[in-house]
Design a protein around this motif. Structure first.
Motif, PDB file in Angstrom:
ATOM      1  N   ALA A   1       0.829  -1.207   0.000  1.00  0.00           N
ATOM      2  CA  ALA A   1       0.000   0.000   0.000  1.00  0.00           C
ATOM      3  C   ALA A   1       0.859   1.251   0.000  1.00  0.00           C
ATOM      4  CB  ALA A   1      -0.906  -0.005   1.224  1.00  0.00           C
ATOM      5  N   ASP A   2       0.321   2.309  -0.605  1.00  0.00           N
ATOM      6  CA  ASP A   2       0.957   3.622  -0.476  1.00  0.00           C
ATOM      7  C   ASP A   2       0.970   4.031   0.997  1.00  0.00           C
ATOM      8  OD1 ASP A   2       1.130   3.669  -3.217  1.00  0.00           O
ATOM      9  OD2 ASP A   2      -0.526   5.076  -3.494  1.00  0.00           O
ATOM     10  N   ALA A   3       1.931   4.854   1.378  1.00  0.00           N
ATOM     11  CA  ALA A   3       2.086   5.220   2.785  1.00  0.00           C
ATOM     12  C   ALA A   3       2.381   6.700   2.937  1.00  0.00           C
ATOM     13  CB  ALA A   3       3.201   4.403   3.424  1.00  0.00           C
ATOM     14  N   LEU A   4       2.002   7.228   4.090  1.00  0.00           N
ATOM     15  CA  LEU A   4       2.353   8.588   4.497  1.00  0.00           C
ATOM     16  C   LEU A   4       3.476   8.508   5.511  1.00  0.00           C
ATOM     17  CD1 LEU A   4       1.923  11.677   4.794  1.00  0.00           C
ATOM     18  CD2 LEU A   4       0.164  11.150   6.510  1.00  0.00           C
ATOM     19  N   LEU A   5       4.524   9.285   5.302  1.00  0.00           N
ATOM     20  CA  LEU A   5       5.617   9.400   6.258  1.00  0.00           C
ATOM     21  C   LEU A   5       5.673  10.836   6.733  1.00  0.00           C
ATOM     22  CD1 LEU A   5       8.421   7.564   4.191  1.00  0.00           C
ATOM     23  CD2 LEU A   5       6.506   6.558   5.442  1.00  0.00           C
ATOM     24  N   VAL A   6       5.872  11.037   8.025  1.00  0.00           N
ATOM     25  CA  VAL A   6       5.997  12.388   8.566  1.00  0.00           C
ATOM     26  C   VAL A   6       7.324  12.486   9.303  1.00  0.00           C
ATOM     27  CG1 VAL A   6       3.554  12.985   8.692  1.00  0.00           C
ATOM     28  CG2 VAL A   6       4.579  11.696  10.564  1.00  0.00           C
TER      29      VAL A   6
END
Length: 325
Positions: A76-81
């Motif tokens: 899956a696509d992911a968000l990184l902060v």
């Protein structure tokens, strides 16, 4: 935006506060990007260095809303902060109640979110390896409902909701520019100590009402807040429970004595400290203000409930040793 492209596999969106850690985030960003691309050669990495909080929030929300689920063997696509706890909180709110994986890459001074989630590698380059590994787990969050700052009706919190003295210290610390990390919170705690008086809380804990004065009430999902204060030493982000810490009225001298032991969690052994677990807490009372993940929530009434297994995070091991850069 800085596009770093491979082929149309997994898309990683990295939203960065370049000012975090007094510029540490901007300095280490190229290394983090290189590490991610080296470790995930089939990924597309999209990097946004946010100019301000509003832009960071918009970028996080947009990334979560456009993320594709796993398909045809592609993760899956992911968000990184990447940044301090403010950036981590934006990531939590963008990804909670979705299946979008969230990568926490700490580059601030407190790193309470990462500590609490068991991601105890505070070198951002090393933290990128949690994402590269692909290992994820589902964790709880807190859902806070009320007339919240900014007009929101609800917010998700990853660490703790602080009220009373703890919230006032947090608010003052946020306005301080000279000290950083634990030193900032310690300075704010001493400044607030001279003026704070106990508040009368009207609490409904899992349907049971009680009214009493207290110095502060903290409702925790994870153990840490306030730049490393261990407000709920036994909190577990996977147990489906809130951990309440209530400090009943004490003298200023007693509170001053307890303050240093909040970093180790030993303060909970004091007779003035009460600890409970619950699934929902409603807080009411004049002068009661809530802070969540170090950010403003707003005035009571506040309804805080556990949102079990509502967030997917990369990595996280409660027994992992802390590693500093």
């Amino acid at each position: 935006m800085t596009p770093l492209h491979r082929y149309d596999g997994t898309t990683l969106t990295l939203v960065v506060n370049p000012k975090a850690g007094r510029g540490r985030a901007a300095k280490l960003l190229p290394q983090v990007c290189r590490e991610l691309l080296r470790g995930m050669p089939g990924a597309t990495l999209r990097v946004h260095q946010a100019a301000d909080y509003s832009e960071a929030r918009q970028r996080c929300v947009a990334a979560a809303e456009s993320a594709r689920p796993a398909h045809d063997g592609v993760p899956a696509d992911a968000l990184l902060v990447m940044g301090g706890d403010g950036m981590m909180a934006l990531g939590v709110n963008a990804c909670a109640d979705t299946d979008v994986p969230l990568g926490l890459i700490p580059a601030g001074t407190g790193n309470d979110m990462c500590r609490g989630m068991g991601i105890r590698v505070f070198n951002p380059v090393q933290a990128a390896h949690w994402v590269i590994s692909g290992r994820t787990r589902r964790v709880d969050t807190l859902k806070v409902e009320g007339d919240l700052v900014g007009g929101a009706e609800h917010r998700f919190v990853g660490t703790a909701v602080a009220t009373g003295y703890a919230a006032m210290v947090n608010r003052r610390a946020n306005r301080m520019k000279l000290a950083v990390g634990p030193l900032r919170y310690a300075a704010a705690a001493l400044a607030e100590l001279a003026r704070f008086e106990p508040l009368t809380y009207r609490m409904t804990i899992d349907g049971v009402a009680r009214t009493e004065p207290a110095m502060f009430v903290a409702i925790a999902n994870a153990s840490y807040f306030g730049g490393g204060m261990k407000i709920a030493p036994t909190a577990d982000v996977t147990d489906g429970l809130l951990d309440l810490t209530i400090v009943h009225p004490v003298s200023r001298n007693t509170l001053l004595r307890l303050l240093p032991t909040m970093f180790s969690g030993k303060f909970v052994a004091d007779p003035a400290v009460e600890r409970l677990t619950a699934r929902e807490v409603i807080l009411e009372g004049r002068g009661i203000y809530g802070m969540g993940d170090g950010e403003d929530l707003g005035d009571a009434p506040l309804r805080i409930s556990v949102a079990p297994r509502s967030l997917t995070v990369f990595g996280g091991d409660p027994d992992q040793a802390v590693t500093q850069e």
